[in-house]
Design a protein around this motif. Sequence first.
Motif: not given
Length: 183
Positions: A1-16
Amino acid sequence: MKIAIVAGSNHKLATSTKLSVYIQKLIALEGHEATLLDLYEAPLPFYSPEGGYEGHEALKAFKQALFHADAIVLATAEYHSSISGVLKNALDHVNKDYFSQKAVLSVSSSGGAIAVSSLTQLQTIVRNLHGINCPEWISIGGDQRKSFQPEANLEEVEAGIDKRIRHVVGSFLSLAKQLSAGK
Ligand SMILES: Cc1cc2nc3c(=O)[nH]c(=O)nc-3n(C[C@H](O)[C@H](O)[C@H](O)COP(=O)(O)O)c2cc1C
């Protein structure tokens, strides 16, 4: 499958975002194609109903990845008991054509113990986009974020949170497979 993961932070060092990278690794280990869309590295323009984004490569890539994905992971920071502004803006660029009948996993990082507010709001947005919310979510709050700090080694994620992440990613992939098979 193709999975898209959106890392939704505007912080370079974000834990998320680091957690998103870890989830990408776990999904790839299961033999799936996992694409990370990092909204810090590839920022999107502010959404306007008037449009005018022709030629915006990051937006084009974001929309194409979501459209062609079989399932989607959305990661956010908990900001003022809600999701991050950059993730909300990104989701305003798309509609149900990008989410309909796809499994969606919500993920959040918070200063407090559990990121319930942002995760609940994210699941509300997913429902509005006709995505299928994974019954479980991933929250890293307070000290659980230590495993995803910039200096942390992803080979040494704390055992308790690692078990939880692997369990939820497994149940998300299982839901995604069922929904993909039904298309
Ligand atoms: C503007 C702002 C608002 C925040 N609001 C909350 C909040 O309502 N509840 C909470 O638990 N933490 C809050 N925090 C702390 C963040 O959720 C926490 O630092 C989180 O780990 C950030 O995620 P990130 O590492 O992915 O950037 C806030 C932080 C900022 C900068």
